[in-house]
Design an enzyme around this catalytic site. Structure first.
Site, PDB file in Angstrom:
ATOM      1  N   PRO A  94       0.825  -1.212   0.000  1.00  0.00           N
ATOM      2  CA  PRO A  94       0.000   0.000   0.000  1.00  0.00           C
ATOM      3  C   PRO A  94       0.860   1.264   0.000  1.00  0.00           C
ATOM      4  O   PRO A  94       0.376   2.340  -0.350  1.00  0.00           O
ATOM      5  CB  PRO A  94      -0.802  -0.097   1.303  1.00  0.00           C
ATOM      6  CG  PRO A  94      -0.701  -1.509   1.742  1.00  0.00           C
ATOM      7  CD  PRO A  94       0.584  -2.045   1.193  1.00  0.00           C
ATOM      8  N   GLU A 121       1.856  -8.687   8.269  1.00  0.00           N
ATOM      9  CA  GLU A 121       2.015  -7.229   8.372  1.00  0.00           C
ATOM     10  C   GLU A 121       2.911  -6.687   7.270  1.00  0.00           C
ATOM     11  O   GLU A 121       3.048  -5.474   7.102  1.00  0.00           O
ATOM     12  CB  GLU A 121       2.607  -6.846   9.733  1.00  0.00           C
ATOM     13  CG  GLU A 121       1.616  -6.807  10.874  1.00  0.00           C
ATOM     14  CD  GLU A 121       0.361  -6.019  10.559  1.00  0.00           C
ATOM     15  OE1 GLU A 121       0.469  -4.877  10.093  1.00  0.00           O
ATOM     16  OE2 GLU A 121      -0.738  -6.565  10.768  1.00  0.00           O
ATOM     17  N   ARG A 159      -2.524  -8.890 -21.556  1.00  0.00           N
ATOM     18  CA  ARG A 159      -3.445  -8.511 -22.625  1.00  0.00           C
ATOM     19  C   ARG A 159      -2.833  -7.535 -23.615  1.00  0.00           C
ATOM     20  O   ARG A 159      -3.389  -7.305 -24.688  1.00  0.00           O
ATOM     21  CB  ARG A 159      -4.770  -7.989 -22.059  1.00  0.00           C
ATOM     22  CG  ARG A 159      -4.681  -6.727 -21.277  1.00  0.00           C
ATOM     23  CD  ARG A 159      -5.969  -6.478 -20.519  1.00  0.00           C
ATOM     24  NE  ARG A 159      -7.101  -6.152 -21.383  1.00  0.00           N
ATOM     25  CZ  ARG A 159      -7.251  -4.992 -22.013  1.00  0.00           C
ATOM     26  NH1 ARG A 159      -6.328  -4.055 -21.896  1.00  0.00           N
ATOM     27  NH2 ARG A 159      -8.303  -4.764 -22.762  1.00  0.00           N
ATOM     28  N   ASP A 174      -8.733   1.334 -25.393  1.00  0.00           N
ATOM     29  CA  ASP A 174      -9.070   1.207 -23.974  1.00  0.00           C
ATOM     30  C   ASP A 174      -8.913   2.512 -23.211  1.00  0.00           C
ATOM     31  O   ASP A 174      -8.168   3.382 -23.627  1.00  0.00           O
ATOM     32  CB  ASP A 174      -8.128   0.196 -23.290  1.00  0.00           C
ATOM     33  CG  ASP A 174      -8.456  -1.230 -23.633  1.00  0.00           C
ATOM     34  OD1 ASP A 174      -9.613  -1.492 -23.970  1.00  0.00           O
ATOM     35  OD2 ASP A 174      -7.535  -2.062 -23.558  1.00  0.00           O
TER      36      ASP A 174
HETATM   37  N1  SAH Z   1       0.767  -3.594   7.280  1.00  0.00           N
HETATM   38  C1  SAH Z   1       0.657  -3.279   5.917  1.00  0.00           C
HETATM   39  C2  SAH Z   1      -0.408  -4.096   5.194  1.00  0.00           C
HETATM   40  C3  SAH Z   1      -0.028  -5.509   5.015  1.00  0.00           C
HETATM   41  S1  SAH Z   1      -1.185  -6.342   4.033  1.00  0.00           S
HETATM   42  C4  SAH Z   1       0.272  -1.816   5.751  1.00  0.00           C
HETATM   43  O1  SAH Z   1      -0.489  -1.320   6.563  1.00  0.00           O
HETATM   44  O2  SAH Z   1       0.730  -1.192   4.796  1.00  0.00           O
HETATM   45  C5  SAH Z   1      -0.264  -7.737   3.487  1.00  0.00           C
HETATM   46  C6  SAH Z   1       0.322  -7.623   2.097  1.00  0.00           C
HETATM   47  O3  SAH Z   1      -0.723  -7.416   1.160  1.00  0.00           O
HETATM   48  C7  SAH Z   1       1.292  -6.495   1.863  1.00  0.00           C
HETATM   49  O4  SAH Z   1       2.586  -6.843   2.271  1.00  0.00           O
HETATM   50  C8  SAH Z   1       1.192  -6.302   0.347  1.00  0.00           C
HETATM   51  O5  SAH Z   1       2.057  -7.188  -0.352  1.00  0.00           O
HETATM   52  C9  SAH Z   1      -0.232  -6.681   0.055  1.00  0.00           C
HETATM   53  N2  SAH Z   1      -1.107  -5.500  -0.135  1.00  0.00           N
HETATM   54  C10 SAH Z   1      -2.091  -5.104   0.710  1.00  0.00           C
HETATM   55  N3  SAH Z   1      -2.707  -4.013   0.240  1.00  0.00           N
HETATM   56  C11 SAH Z   1      -2.127  -3.695  -0.933  1.00  0.00           C
HETATM   57  C12 SAH Z   1      -2.320  -2.661  -1.894  1.00  0.00           C
HETATM   58  N4  SAH Z   1      -3.237  -1.716  -1.754  1.00  0.00           N
HETATM   59  N5  SAH Z   1      -1.533  -2.655  -2.993  1.00  0.00           N
HETATM   60  C13 SAH Z   1      -0.578  -3.593  -3.152  1.00  0.00           C
HETATM   61  N6  SAH Z   1      -0.335  -4.587  -2.278  1.00  0.00           N
HETATM   62  C14 SAH Z   1      -1.095  -4.650  -1.181  1.00  0.00           C
END
Ligand code: SAH
Length: 255
Positions: A94, A121, A159, A174
């Site tokens: 994220p 996490e 794609r 697109d």
């Molecule tokens: N503690 C982290 C969230 C971990 S979620 C935080 O608050 O940022 C577990 C995993 O899901 C992450 O390591 C990532 O690889 C994936 N993930 C979760 N949300 C994502 C998003 N919006 N975009 C990309 N990967 C995501």
């Protein structure tokens, strides 16, 4: 091109590779997806891949050791296959840069990448600092793992490979391909009746006049983009994607 995916859940990827138009990209190996189950690289008899966080708090952290071993195995395999340089390592997070069609297009023309799917996490920061080249986010929400982001990226890239879509021109039309959202599409029947109300296809689309149709579609794209995502108009303008005619039309719009 190839994607090496490091994941705790390789089974999530298998069904995806046998459906839809993207299947062609996997069958003809224009996109070669190799799965690296992280647990295979775990040290101890418990095949542990995570542990508690220093400093306390809830949730587990993915350990550096198994990740380093997996990446080592991937890079050895890439060298064995004759790749001149190791592929860049992408982590889904994220905290990454939001994925865009522009990034998808550049990846589609590249030799590929290692895709690292986080769980729990997240990943020990030292692995990120030492090995990750790029962090990509799908958007401002939290998923439970990086597998869906990896599948999203693989789908978007697949794609765009030559011969994957039935009509090669269709992805040029697109959303985002020229920085604008897509225009509406219509098919049979010509007139649809919903709750007694007749809904007709815009008559111009039946005129057979290709230049007028192209102009109508462009104006629809400009209208929808200006109303829903005005910031994309600004980006398209700055990248030189808007013609004088587009600008003239935008001035006539009441937003
Ligand atoms: N503690 C982290 C969230 C971990 S979620 C935080 O608050 O940022 C577990 C995993 O899901 C992450 O390591 C990532 O690889 C994936 N993930 C979760 N949300 C994502 C998003 N919006 N975009 C990309 N990967 C995501």
């Amino acid at each position: 091109m190839r994607f090496d995916v490091i994941t705790l859940f390789p089974e999530l990827f298998a069904p995806f590779q046998s459906v839809g138009v993207t299947r062609r990209a996997f069958e003809n190996k224009s996109v070669d997806v190799r799965l690296w189950p992280l647990r295979d690289f775990a040290e101890d008899t418990y095949r542990r891949v995570d542990d508690r966080a220093y400093g306390g708090g809830p949730g587990m952290v993915m350990l550096v050791e198994p990740l380093t071993k997996a990446l080592g195995a991937i890079q050895a395999d890439q060298a064995l296959q004759g790749l001149p340089a190791p592929l860049p390592v992408i982590l889904f997070s994220p905290a990454g840069k939001p994925l865009t069609q522009a990034r998808v297009q550049s990846l589609a023309q590249s030799p590929g990448a290692v895709l690292l799917c986080g769980r729990y996490e997240g990943i020990d920061q030292r692995f990120i600092d030492a090995h990750v080249d790029e962090e990509i986010s799908l958007g401002d929400y939290v998923l439970s793992g990086g597998e869906l982001p990896a599948l999203t990226l693989i789908d978007a890239v697949a794609r765009l490979q030559p011969g994957v879509l039935n009509d090669a021109a269709s992805h040029q039309q697109d959303s985002f391909s020229d920085g604008l959202l897509d225009c509406p599409h219509y098919s049979r029947p010509e007139v649809l009746t919903v709750d007694g109300v007749e809904m007709a296809v815009p008559p111009l689309l039946m005129s057979g006049h290709h230049a007028h149709i192209a102009k109508w579609r462009r104006e629809q794209q400009l209208t929808i983009t200006a109303r829903r995502r005005p910031e994309l108009i600004e980006i398209a303008r700055q990248s030189g994607a808007l013609s004088k005619e587009d600008e003239r039309f935008l001035k006539t719009l009441l937003l």
